[in-house]
Design a protein around this motif. Structure first.
Motif, mmCIF file in Angstrom:
data_model
loop_
_atom_site.group_PDB
_atom_site.id
_atom_site.type_symbol
_atom_site.label_atom_id
_atom_site.label_comp_id
_atom_site.label_asym_id
_atom_site.label_seq_id
_atom_site.Cartn_x
_atom_site.Cartn_y
_atom_site.Cartn_z
ATOM 1 N N MET A 135 -48.854 -47.287 62.152
ATOM 2 C CA MET A 135 -47.682 -46.924 62.961
ATOM 3 C C MET A 135 -47.518 -45.407 62.913
ATOM 4 O O MET A 135 -47.764 -44.779 61.885
ATOM 5 N N LYS A 136 -47.081 -44.829 64.026
ATOM 6 C CA LYS A 136 -46.781 -43.387 64.047
ATOM 7 C C LYS A 136 -45.362 -43.192 63.552
ATOM 8 O O LYS A 136 -44.455 -43.950 63.913
ATOM 9 N N ALA A 137 -45.178 -42.202 62.722
ATOM 10 C CA ALA A 137 -43.837 -41.841 62.257
ATOM 11 C C ALA A 137 -43.643 -40.345 62.487
ATOM 12 O O ALA A 137 -44.614 -39.628 62.728
ATOM 13 N N GLU A 138 -42.402 -39.900 62.410
ATOM 14 C CA GLU A 138 -42.120 -38.471 62.654
ATOM 15 C C GLU A 138 -42.894 -37.579 61.700
ATOM 16 O O GLU A 138 -43.318 -36.479 62.054
ATOM 17 N N TRP A 139 -43.084 -38.071 60.475
ATOM 18 C CA TRP A 139 -43.697 -37.259 59.433
ATOM 19 C C TRP A 139 -45.196 -37.509 59.295
ATOM 20 O O TRP A 139 -45.866 -36.879 58.479
ATOM 21 N N GLY A 140 -45.724 -38.492 60.019
ATOM 22 C CA GLY A 140 -47.156 -38.783 59.896
ATOM 23 C C GLY A 140 -47.472 -40.201 60.298
ATOM 24 O O GLY A 140 -47.175 -40.611 61.420
ATOM 25 N N TYR A 141 -48.026 -40.981 59.364
ATOM 26 C CA TYR A 141 -48.477 -42.341 59.687
ATOM 27 C C TYR A 141 -48.044 -43.319 58.596
ATOM 28 O O TYR A 141 -47.984 -42.956 57.420
ATOM 29 N N ARG A 142 -47.769 -44.545 59.024
ATOM 30 C CA ARG A 142 -47.509 -45.614 58.060
ATOM 31 C C ARG A 142 -48.591 -46.673 58.219
ATOM 32 O O ARG A 142 -48.824 -47.167 59.312
ATOM 33 N N PHE A 143 -49.248 -47.002 57.102
ATOM 34 C CA PHE A 143 -50.308 -48.019 57.113
ATOM 35 C C PHE A 143 -49.751 -49.333 56.567
ATOM 36 O O PHE A 143 -49.043 -49.330 55.552
ATOM 37 N N TYR A 144 -50.119 -50.431 57.194
ATOM 38 C CA TYR A 144 -49.812 -51.764 56.659
ATOM 39 C C TYR A 144 -51.115 -52.496 56.402
ATOM 40 O O TYR A 144 -52.039 -52.424 57.213
ATOM 41 N N TYR A 145 -51.162 -53.192 55.286
ATOM 42 C CA TYR A 145 -52.343 -53.995 54.919
ATOM 43 C C TYR A 145 -51.886 -55.441 54.825
ATOM 44 O O TYR A 145 -51.153 -55.820 53.907
#
Lengths: 305, 90
Positions: A72-82
């Motif tokens: 996912m794109k976030a304001e501060w960078g990226y969020r990964f889900y596993y």
């Protein structure tokens, strides 16, 4: 916080010893160099419900969903889900602060997929998952330091690295084993090699994330060439143009391409490497003659013929 | 119409290619190598445009005589049809 140096990147890692993959010990770094990024874990900042809620609220910010991870794109960078390891809530990679946090759950959670459509990966242990998250974090930062990770098996011949790259199942390991068996070469890495564009040339580095090969060396070797493999009924070797080499390299790169900015970076690095490197296509059988054909081609090039 | 957000036009070693971006990399797994006409059309499509706008630019670019125009029209329509079929343009 312990320091590690993989390829030419020094980073800080704050992780309990029992969560650390044994291969990381080979990359411990005790010198006084500044870190490029840091990685920590957290068990307090987020709940399982928070992680799910973020996905629902930011559906339009989803960049990719594969059978391995969701980004996912976030304001501060990226969020990964596993998806298949419920004790890992998510991983936040803050590309502005050069910091990543792996959010771990302490709650008892039901092991169900949190990303619909994802395949189970029952063979990965919890430590393996943490190890591969570190890889994903590393690969996110690496392109911005002129490095490109390539799916390959790499040998060292005449003090230079020769990268044999192909999609899974083509026979990279089979081919490099032929070199080991018949030409007594050393292996640099069995699954992913980091190519690094530096002031004094392009170098190949062995990486700890070596797949099932279990083969890697923590070593820096000048890049000699890249050989893209395909299966065929007879052995032929062809030298690739800078354009064909760049396209082949882009296709085998593990650099993230989640956004136009990241894709552009992958293009740029692939183009730079291919323009300054011997790139070959080897259509081959799994036999000694195939390895000999490439070896003789390389030898002719090295002797200036 | 324009190039979809999940594709990108890039020049690599003097050649133009359309590469997939984001989820499209997972789903599509390929790149399009364009000839010079395809590259010209895609450059027009980097910004929102119309078939007529592209045609008028192509007439100028290729110094088209009246006799050439039906051929150029057909080439553009073929390209746009193929591009739409793979979701390259929206």
């Amino acid at each position: 916080m312990k320091k590690y140096k993989i390829a030419d990147l020094v980073f800080g890692l704050d992780l309990k010893d029992e969560l650390l993959h044994p291969s990381m010990a080979d990359f411990l770094y005790d010198k006084n160099a500044p870190v490029t990024f840091t990685v920590t874990t957290d068990t307090d900042a987020m709940t399982h419900a928070d992680a799910i809620e973020f996905i629902k609220e930011h559906e339009k910010n989803r960049l990719i969903l594969s059978n391995y991870m969701m980004v996912m794109k976030a304001e501060w960078g990226y969020r990964f889900y596993y998806q298949e390891e419920p004790r890992i809530l998510c991983c936040d990679v803050d590309t502005t602060a050069n910091h990543a946090v792996i959010h771990l759950s302490t709650e008892p959670v039901t092991p169900v997929s949190r990303c619909h459509g994802c395949a189970a990966s029952p063979s990965l242990s919890f430590t393996d998952y943490i190890f591969y998250i570190l890889r994903d974090i590393f690969f996110t930062f690496a392109p911005w330091h002129n490095m490109i990770p390539v799916h390959s098996s790499t040998i060292i011949y005449n003090s230079r690295a020769y990268v044999f790259s192909a999609r899974s199942g083509t026979g990279k390991t089979t081919h490099t084993n032929l070199w080991i068996e018949h030409f007594n070469v050393d292996i640099l890495d069995g699954d992913v090699t980091m190519l690094s564009l530096e002031d004094d040339g392009i170098f190949a580095y062995g990486m700890p994330w070596c797949g099932t090969s279990m083969k890697y060396q923590n070593k820096k070797v000048p890049l000699g060439g890249i050989v893209f493999l395909s299966q065929a009924k007879e052995n032929t070797v062809t030298e690739l143009s800078a354009f064909d080499g760049a396209l082949s390299l882009m296709a085998r790169s593990f650099a993230p391409t989640w956004t136009k900015e990241l894709s552009s970076r992958n293009c740029f690095l692939s183009e730079q490497v291919a323009a300054n490197t011997l790139c070959l296509h080897l259509a081959c059988l799994p036999n000694r003659e195939a390895a000999l054909l490439v070896k003789e081609y390389i030898d002719r090039r090295l002797s200036g013929v | 119409m324009k190039i979809a957000e999940n594709y990108m036009l890039r020049e690599i070693a003097g050649n133009y290619v359309v590469i997939p971006v984001g989820q499209n990399v997972v789903d599509y797994k390929g790149m399009l190598h364009l000839n010079s006409t395809g590259a010209f059309i895609c450059k027009c499509l980097e910004n929102d445009t119309t078939r007529e706008d592209i045609l008028s630019k192509m007439y100028v670019e290729y110094e088209a005589e009246e006799a050439d125009k039906p051929i150029i029209d057909a080439d553009l329509d073929d390209f746009l049809e193929n591009a739409k079929s793979i979701g390259l343009i929206v």
